[in-house]
Design a protein around this motif. Structure first.
Motif, PDB file in Angstrom:
ATOM      1  N   TYR A 236      11.538  15.473 -44.781  1.00 45.01           N
ATOM      2  CA  TYR A 236      11.173  15.891 -43.433  1.00 45.01           C
ATOM      3  C   TYR A 236      10.744  17.357 -43.450  1.00 45.01           C
ATOM      4  O   TYR A 236      11.273  18.161 -44.224  1.00 45.01           O
ATOM      5  CB  TYR A 236      12.367  15.734 -42.478  1.00 45.01           C
ATOM      6  CG  TYR A 236      12.817  14.303 -42.289  1.00 45.01           C
ATOM      7  CD1 TYR A 236      12.241  13.491 -41.298  1.00 45.01           C
ATOM      8  CD2 TYR A 236      13.799  13.748 -43.100  1.00 45.01           C
ATOM      9  CE1 TYR A 236      12.653  12.179 -41.125  1.00 45.01           C
ATOM     10  CE2 TYR A 236      14.206  12.432 -42.945  1.00 45.01           C
ATOM     11  CZ  TYR A 236      13.635  11.652 -41.943  1.00 45.01           C
ATOM     12  OH  TYR A 236      14.035  10.352 -41.784  1.00 45.01           O
ATOM     13  N   LYS A 241       9.553  16.049 -38.711  1.00 40.24           N
ATOM     14  CA  LYS A 241       8.566  15.009 -38.969  1.00 40.24           C
ATOM     15  C   LYS A 241       8.747  14.454 -40.377  1.00 40.24           C
ATOM     16  O   LYS A 241       8.925  15.190 -41.330  1.00 40.24           O
ATOM     17  CB  LYS A 241       7.164  15.592 -38.812  1.00 40.24           C
ATOM     18  CG  LYS A 241       6.053  14.612 -39.161  1.00 40.24           C
ATOM     19  CD  LYS A 241       4.693  15.302 -39.108  1.00 40.24           C
ATOM     20  CE  LYS A 241       3.577  14.369 -39.570  1.00 40.24           C
ATOM     21  NZ  LYS A 241       2.264  15.050 -39.586  1.00 40.24           N
ATOM     22  N   GLN A 242       8.706  13.109 -40.482  1.00 36.49           N
ATOM     23  CA  GLN A 242       8.868  12.474 -41.784  1.00 36.49           C
ATOM     24  C   GLN A 242       7.584  12.616 -42.606  1.00 36.49           C
ATOM     25  O   GLN A 242       6.500  12.228 -42.171  1.00 36.49           O
ATOM     26  CB  GLN A 242       9.206  10.984 -41.615  1.00 36.49           C
ATOM     27  CG  GLN A 242       9.548  10.286 -42.938  1.00 36.49           C
ATOM     28  CD  GLN A 242       9.795   8.803 -42.762  1.00 36.49           C
ATOM     29  OE1 GLN A 242       8.989   7.991 -43.180  1.00 36.49           O
ATOM     30  NE2 GLN A 242      10.898   8.447 -42.100  1.00 36.49           N
ATOM     31  N   THR A 258      13.837   9.086 -37.873  1.00 34.22           N
ATOM     32  CA  THR A 258      14.020  10.515 -37.641  1.00 34.22           C
ATOM     33  C   THR A 258      15.250  11.014 -38.387  1.00 34.22           C
ATOM     34  O   THR A 258      16.110  10.230 -38.823  1.00 34.22           O
ATOM     35  CB  THR A 258      14.184  10.801 -36.142  1.00 34.22           C
ATOM     36  OG1 THR A 258      15.374  10.146 -35.675  1.00 34.22           O
ATOM     37  CG2 THR A 258      12.968  10.303 -35.367  1.00 34.22           C
ATOM     38  N   LEU A 259      15.336  12.326 -38.512  1.00 28.33           N
ATOM     39  CA  LEU A 259      16.467  12.947 -39.200  1.00 28.33           C
ATOM     40  C   LEU A 259      17.764  12.693 -38.441  1.00 28.33           C
ATOM     41  O   LEU A 259      18.813  12.471 -39.036  1.00 28.33           O
ATOM     42  CB  LEU A 259      16.208  14.456 -39.344  1.00 28.33           C
ATOM     43  CG  LEU A 259      17.155  15.247 -40.233  1.00 28.33           C
ATOM     44  CD1 LEU A 259      17.137  14.697 -41.648  1.00 28.33           C
ATOM     45  CD2 LEU A 259      16.765  16.717 -40.234  1.00 28.33           C
TER      46      LEU A 259
END
Length: 595
Positions: A236, A241-242, A258-259
């Motif tokens: 990320y 954002k991945q 998402t994280l």
């Protein structure tokens, strides 16, 4: 006898055996249970540490790729001659000639040595230098153009939005850079390393470098198989954002996670979540590992523990029978003495005042211990003397054939009347051989070895003049350690004989402390060594190539052991790095080192 049988007489040895077995079995069960729980926890912790270490290694591989991209602009940044030309050039033929004959070839050479597809944009303040660039259509990805670089005027950035919003930290020379996603980077999934170009003398801004690289190239080492077949890896950026997802799951079930979602997934105790931050980029590398991987080895430990407990119980039963039959204080004394000898204490002796078989055993044991101690001492001394003789034989095989070349150079200097240089070379030669002879000692201070190679290079500088460039990088701490002599000079001599690439050669000699070792490196930018020749040098049973290299390697191994020696790294057209490793032995302690 009939009375004994009718009362069911039980001999004492069976009672001892039964009680011994019962009281031995209980500790085995308790110790086995404790050992199993402790082993499971230790294995889980070790597995987690190993996984964390693997994740760190993946991060370091990404950092290494970052450094590769950084080195691309650093070669231009540190080119002092190029700075002088750019600052002094005026419009006209000289600027065109410098651009054509120096600047463009330099850029082409740097791009050819790069291992990744990148786009290098060099913005210069001196507009007397003509621009050189290809198609700049913003809708086309130019990073994949082979060896692509653009030479542009700095004024092009005046009205550029991304440059106006750019914030590059102002630090010491060489560290004014930032990683940012600017211009068309986001569209083509790319990232840029942007750094100022500063004049070394005035500190003024000469220009700007922008190196654009594909994110996929930076993250191609992110592979979940390195962590575990059932694991998942995510990358990320600083906004969450991945950037990449790697897993063997069918479909793209991890894409877009998402994280924050990963944190919630890890809370249910079914997964272990590990995280590492990638410096400069402020990216996060996250691994999601099923707990089943951590528990997998625990099953094996459980089986092994049960087997070991059963074997231990069986052995204890057998030992109980043996001890019950042969229990004796004299036997215990003999066993104790024998165990001491087995541990290496050959001075152990047994004394019995009786005149029976135990006294004979004691006398034979005492004679055996004395004889073994004497034989071990004789064998150790003989092996040590043999290794010292082999080391001296290898030392005497070093061929200082540069003496002939040096005397020839002295003769030429005398013919041309260059008396100052002749005097310098004669004094350098005298100093070199004074350091080489070193009163006949094989072990010398590292400072003497470094001084000896510097003296040798001073002699060669007189001979080759500006064609030879030498850089020294010695860590001050290495001077308090010792080394065997003449392990550096043969390699710098090899460079001057075999590595010329045109009419100029650059050599760097470095000495550092690393992980309890002294590491010497001789680095050149010469022609390099092809793989076939490199294999012949390292193959002791093949064609006899690189005798001097193997001579130094064998001398080091004879003195310090097989874990030390010489390692070669080379690529044709780029250069060669020789790495020499020896242990850290402080001055005055070399006599205590055991070969």
């Amino acid at each position: 006898m009939k009375r004994i049988l009718s009362n069911r007489f039980i001999p004492l040895k069976y009672k001892l055996m039964a009680s011994y077995f019962v009281f031995s079995l209980l500790p085995v069960i308790v110790v086995g249970s404790i050992s199993y729980n402790a082993s499971v926890k230790a294995i889980q912790q070790q597995t987690e540490n190993n996984l964390q270490g693997t994740l760190i290694q993946i991060r370091e591989n990404i950092v290494y790729k970052q450094e590769d991209v950084k080195r691309l602009s650093e070669q231009l940044y540190k080119d002092y001659n190029l700075q002088i030309k750019l600052l002094r050039l005026k419009e006209g033929w000289s600027s065109y000639e410098t651009t054509t004959n120096y600047l463009i070839p330099t850029l082409e050479s740097i791009m050819k040595m790069n291992r990744y597809n990148v786009l290098l944009e060099v913005y210069i303040s001196n507009e007397a230098i003509p621009e050189v660039y290809g198609n700049r259509d913003p809708d086309i990805d130019h990073v994949n153009d082979p060896n692509r670089f653009d030479l542009l005027h700095f004024s092009r950035l005046d009205n550029t939005l991304w440059y106006k919003n750019l914030q590059i930290p102002v630090t010491t020379f060489g560290y004014d850079y930032v990683w940012e996603q600017v211009d068309t980077d986001a569209r083509f999934n790319q990232f840029s390393l942007i750094r100022r170009w500063i004049d070394f003398n005035s500190g003024k801004n000469i220009g700007l470098f922008r190196t654009v690289v594909n994110i996929s190239d930076l993250l191609d080492v992110v592979d979940h198989n390195k962590i575990g077949a059932e694991s998942s890896l995510f990358v990320y950026d600083d906004s969450g954002k991945q950037l990449k997802y790697s897993s063997n799951s069918s479909g793209n079930s991890g894409d877009g996670v998402t994280l924050r979602s990963l944190k919630n997934i890890a809370k249910n105790d079914q997964y272990l979540r590990l995280e590492e931050e990638i410096p400069d980029l402020n990216w996060k590398l996250v691994a999601l590992i099923p707990n089943s991987i951590l528990l997998e080895k625990s099953k094996i430990v459980k089986q092994i523990t049960i087997i070991v407990c059963l074997i231990s119980a069986s052995l204890l039963f057998v030992m109980g029978i043996f001890i019950s039959r042969y229990f004796s204080s004299r036997v215990n004394r003999i066993v104790k003495s024998m165990n001491a000898v087995r541990s290496g204490d050959f001075n152990q002796r047994i004394e019995f005042h009786s005149k029976d078989e135990f006294a004979q055993i004691a006398n034979a044991f005492n004679r055996m211990g004395k004889d073994i101690d004497r034989l071990i001492e004789e064998v150790y001394v003989a092996n040590l003397q043999k290794k010292e003789a082999e080391l001296e034989a290898l030392q005497s095989q070093i061929n200082p054939h540069f003496l002939y070349n040096t005397l020839s150079s002295i003769s030429r200097l005398a013919q041309f009347g260059e008396m100052d240089k002749l005097h310098q070379m004669v004094m350098g030669l005298a100093k070199f051989y004074r350091l080489t002879l070193n009163e006949g000692r094989t072990i010398i201070n590292v400072s003497n070895e470094l001084e000896q190679v510097q003296t040798y290079m001073e002699i060669q500088k007189i001979k080759y003049r500006e064609r030879l460039e030498v850089i020294y990088d010695f860590e001050p701490e290495v001077h308090k350690y010792t080394t065997i002599k003449l392990i550096l000079q043969p390699f710098v001599e090899n460079v001057l004989i075999h590595a010329w690439y045109g009419d100029h050669i650059g050599i760097k000699v470095a000495a550092n402390r690393e992980n309890g070792m002294i590491v010497f490196r001789i680095i050149d930018n010469g022609v390099g060594i092809d793989k076939n020749t490199l294999d012949q040098i390292t193959n002791r049973n093949g064609v006899q190539v690189g005798y001097g290299i193997r001579n130094v390697d064998e001398r080091i191994k004879l003195q310090y052991g097989g874990n030390y020696g010489v390692t070669l790294y080379s690529r044709p057209g780029i250069g060669t790095t020789v790495q020499i490793t020896i242990p850290e032995i402080a001055t005055g302690l070399e006599s205590k080192f055991i070969v």
